[in-house]
Design an enzyme around this catalytic site. Structure first.
Site, mmCIF file in Angstrom:
data_model
loop_
_atom_site.group_PDB
_atom_site.id
_atom_site.type_symbol
_atom_site.label_atom_id
_atom_site.label_comp_id
_atom_site.label_asym_id
_atom_site.label_seq_id
_atom_site.Cartn_x
_atom_site.Cartn_y
_atom_site.Cartn_z
ATOM 1 N N TRP A 55 0.827 -1.221 0.000
ATOM 2 C CA TRP A 55 0.000 0.000 0.000
ATOM 3 C C TRP A 55 0.858 1.267 0.000
ATOM 4 C CZ3 TRP A 55 -4.930 2.111 0.437
ATOM 5 C CH2 TRP A 55 -5.020 3.388 1.017
ATOM 6 N N ASN A 57 -0.024 5.686 0.338
ATOM 7 C CA ASN A 57 -0.825 6.901 0.166
ATOM 8 C C ASN A 57 0.135 8.062 -0.064
ATOM 9 O OD1 ASN A 57 -0.963 6.063 3.179
ATOM 10 N ND2 ASN A 57 -1.492 8.208 3.367
ATOM 11 N N ASP A 58 0.020 9.151 0.632
ATOM 12 C CA ASP A 58 0.721 10.397 0.275
ATOM 13 C C ASP A 58 2.179 10.250 -0.172
ATOM 14 O OD1 ASP A 58 -1.463 10.822 1.908
ATOM 15 O OD2 ASP A 58 -0.429 12.125 3.302
ATOM 16 N N ARG A 190 -0.058 17.761 12.134
ATOM 17 C CA ARG A 190 0.765 16.928 11.263
ATOM 18 C C ARG A 190 1.152 17.517 9.903
ATOM 19 N NH1 ARG A 190 -4.156 14.075 11.703
ATOM 20 N NH2 ARG A 190 -5.396 13.992 9.786
ATOM 21 N N ASP A 191 1.990 16.726 9.218
ATOM 22 C CA ASP A 191 2.396 16.916 7.824
ATOM 23 C C ASP A 191 3.275 18.164 7.613
ATOM 24 O OD1 ASP A 191 0.750 14.732 7.621
ATOM 25 O OD2 ASP A 191 -0.934 15.829 6.748
ATOM 26 N N TRP A 330 -9.624 8.905 -0.347
ATOM 27 C CA TRP A 330 -9.904 8.158 0.888
ATOM 28 C C TRP A 330 -11.303 7.543 0.866
ATOM 29 C CZ3 TRP A 330 -6.315 6.176 3.524
ATOM 30 C CH2 TRP A 330 -5.121 6.857 3.794
#
Ligand code: FRU
Length: 505
Positions: A55, A57-58, A190-191, A330
């Protein structure tokens, strides 16, 4: 010219017409036939990044260093659904073909039984060794600034910002023993996205407070000690949490000026889906102020573009920031029907700014190899254009369509046609609306949120609509009117070889 000659010509033309028709019928029969026994569907794109297995994602830590572009990924080393977030790693020399490397940063257990996951973040080249992590004189040190996500029994138990560093171009990493470097004691924080601000010789971090729909700016001289300098938020789309912010300087077309652009992952115009928005404005080194804008500026109006961030440290000759996003949503990401891996990234896209009605907006230009099979077509109103365009192409191609609308009612571009299935991009001039319909595109039933369409407003320019449609197996990127409006959508056709066709309505 004599009459007889004319008559001769006419019967000759008729003869050719009949022959061509017969040939067309035979060819379309063959095409139909070949569609029936065509290759099984293969969803792995050829020039969009996807992980070898598991998997993603970002995209994280996008950076160029010594001839290599790096992608780090939100990666699950143990499976093809979200979990155990770690940073995967891949490199490329051209932003198009990617080579997977071993996992860069792996989730680890803490003494109290919880675990530390590596959530999204960025990487910088600390060429001045401001952090003190590197041997003297070494200019290629990479520092990753990411969110430490504490997981306790499958539940989030705090987020703060941490550092890791690498002295071998991202192949191996050490986690900083002084982590966290920024903890404000809240659960969702976050991020981080960090840039060097040369005017004051400081690093600037932009970081999200997702549930408060805002970003904060911090500064630091050494990447370890951070002080709050400003905040921006509660504007534009606040229908969903704010994530993955980034600040870039983008060139205004036709000038030498740049403006600051704040890109944020947040809600979509469609309820239930996430999407991306941006603000153009000014950053004074401490905080960001947006231009006055009405409504929301969307970066991509499709359902499959999220968490995009810029590449840092680009070669000196590159004039525009380049971003890359996660081509998924998502709303169904954990269920898309790919095998062995799950998740893919958009093409790299160069950003510039243009002005429309006094507002600055982003234009996106995809980075693509010349080698992709490309067809340039001009559609003129009134011309009978049923398709001579259908052909076998293994679902990897680009159509550059210029539609001269005249007084037409619009057109339909049918993509990934196989038996009764197709993906339809249509344009309605009366409503100035472009629609992407994947309701009958093949595999759609894996999640109820998948089949629904997407549309965007698109005004013709001098009676012309231009579409640059890039098809890469299961990822379709559509750049309209030279990248002024963009739509990225996934589709899962039932066959690996399909046809396409363009019709006036
Ligand atoms: C965005 C996001 C980030 C977070 C990461 C976790 O898609 O939710 O905010 O850091 O994914 O995988």
């Amino acid at each position: 010219m004599s009459k007889t000659r004319d008559t001769d010509n006419q019967s000759f033309n008729k003869f050719i017409y009949m022959k061509t028709r017969a040939l067309a019928i035979i060819l379309s029969g063959l095409l139909f036939q070949s569609c029936q026994d065509s290759k099984p569907a293969d969803y792995r794109p050829e020039f969009h990044f996807s992980p070898e297995k598991n998997w993603v994602n970002d995209p994280n830590g996008l950076i160029y260093l010594d001839g290599e572009y790096h992608i780090f990924t939100q990666y699950n080393p143990y499976g093809d659904k979200w979990g155990h977030m770690s940073w995967g790693h891949a490199v490329s020399t051209d932003l198009v073909s990617w080579t997977d490397l071993p996992v860069a940063l792996t989730e680890f257990p803490n003494p109290d039984g919880s675990s530390s996951m590596f959530f999204s973040g960025c990487a910088v080249v600390d060429s001045l060794n401001t952090s003190g992590f590197f041997r003297e004189g070494y200019k290629g040190g990479l520092v990753a600034i990411y969110t430490i996500h504490i997981d306790r029994d499958g539940k989030g138990a705090g987020q703060s910002q941490g550092l890791a560093y690498s002295e071998d171009k991202g192949r191996t990493w050490k986690v900083y023993e002084g982590n966290p470097v920024l903890d404000i004691g809240i659960a969702d924080f976050r991020d981080p996205s960090v840039i060097w601000y040369p005017e004051r010789n400081v690093w600037i971090m932009t970081v999200a407070l997702p549930k408060e729909y805002k970003v904060q700016f911090y500064e630091s001289a050494n990447l370890k000690d951070w002080a709050l300098t400003g905040e921006f938020g509660n504007k534009g789309d606040v229908s969903k949490i704010w994530e993955c912010p980034s600040l870039s300087q983008v060139k205004t077309e036709g000038t030498d000026e740049t403006r600051w652009v704040l890109i944020i992952s947040s809600g979509h115009k469609y309820e239930r889906y996430v999407g991306m928005q941006y603000f153009v404005g000014d950053f004074d080194g401490r905080t960001f102020v947006s231009q006055d804008q009405e409504g929301v500026l969307h970066l991509d109006e499709g359902k499959d573009f999220y968490a995009a961030i810029p590449f840092y440290n680009l070669p000196p000759d590159s004039k525009s920031p380049i971003i890359m996003g996660w081509a998924n949503n998502w709303a169904y990401a954990n269920d898309i029907p790919t095998e062995g891996y799950r998740g893919q990234y958009s093409l790299a896209r160069a950003l510039t700014l243009y002005q429309e009605d006094g507002i600055f907006k982003i234009r996106q230009t995809p980075v693509l190899p010349e080698s992709i099979p490309t067809e340039k077509v001009t559609l003129k109103d009134g011309e009978e254009l049923t398709s001579s365009l259908s052909r076998q192409n293994d679902n990897v191609y680009r159509i550059q369509l210029t539609a001269e609308l005249g007084s037409s009612k619009g057109f339909e571009l049918e993509l990934l046609k196989h038996g009764p299935h197709k993906t339809v991009i249509s344009y309605d001039p009366a409503e100035q609306k472009l629609t992407f319909d994947r309701s009958n595109s093949g595999k759609t039933g894996f999640h109820e949120n998948f089949p629904g369409g997407a549309h965007m407003t698109l005004a013709p320019e001098n009676g012309i609509v231009k579409l640059d449609v890039i098809v890469d197996k299961s990822v379709i990127e559509l750049y309209a009117n030279d990248g002024k409006a963009v739509m990225t959508q996934l589709a899962f056709p039932l066959s690996g070889t399909t046809a396409y066709k363009i019709n006036w309505r």
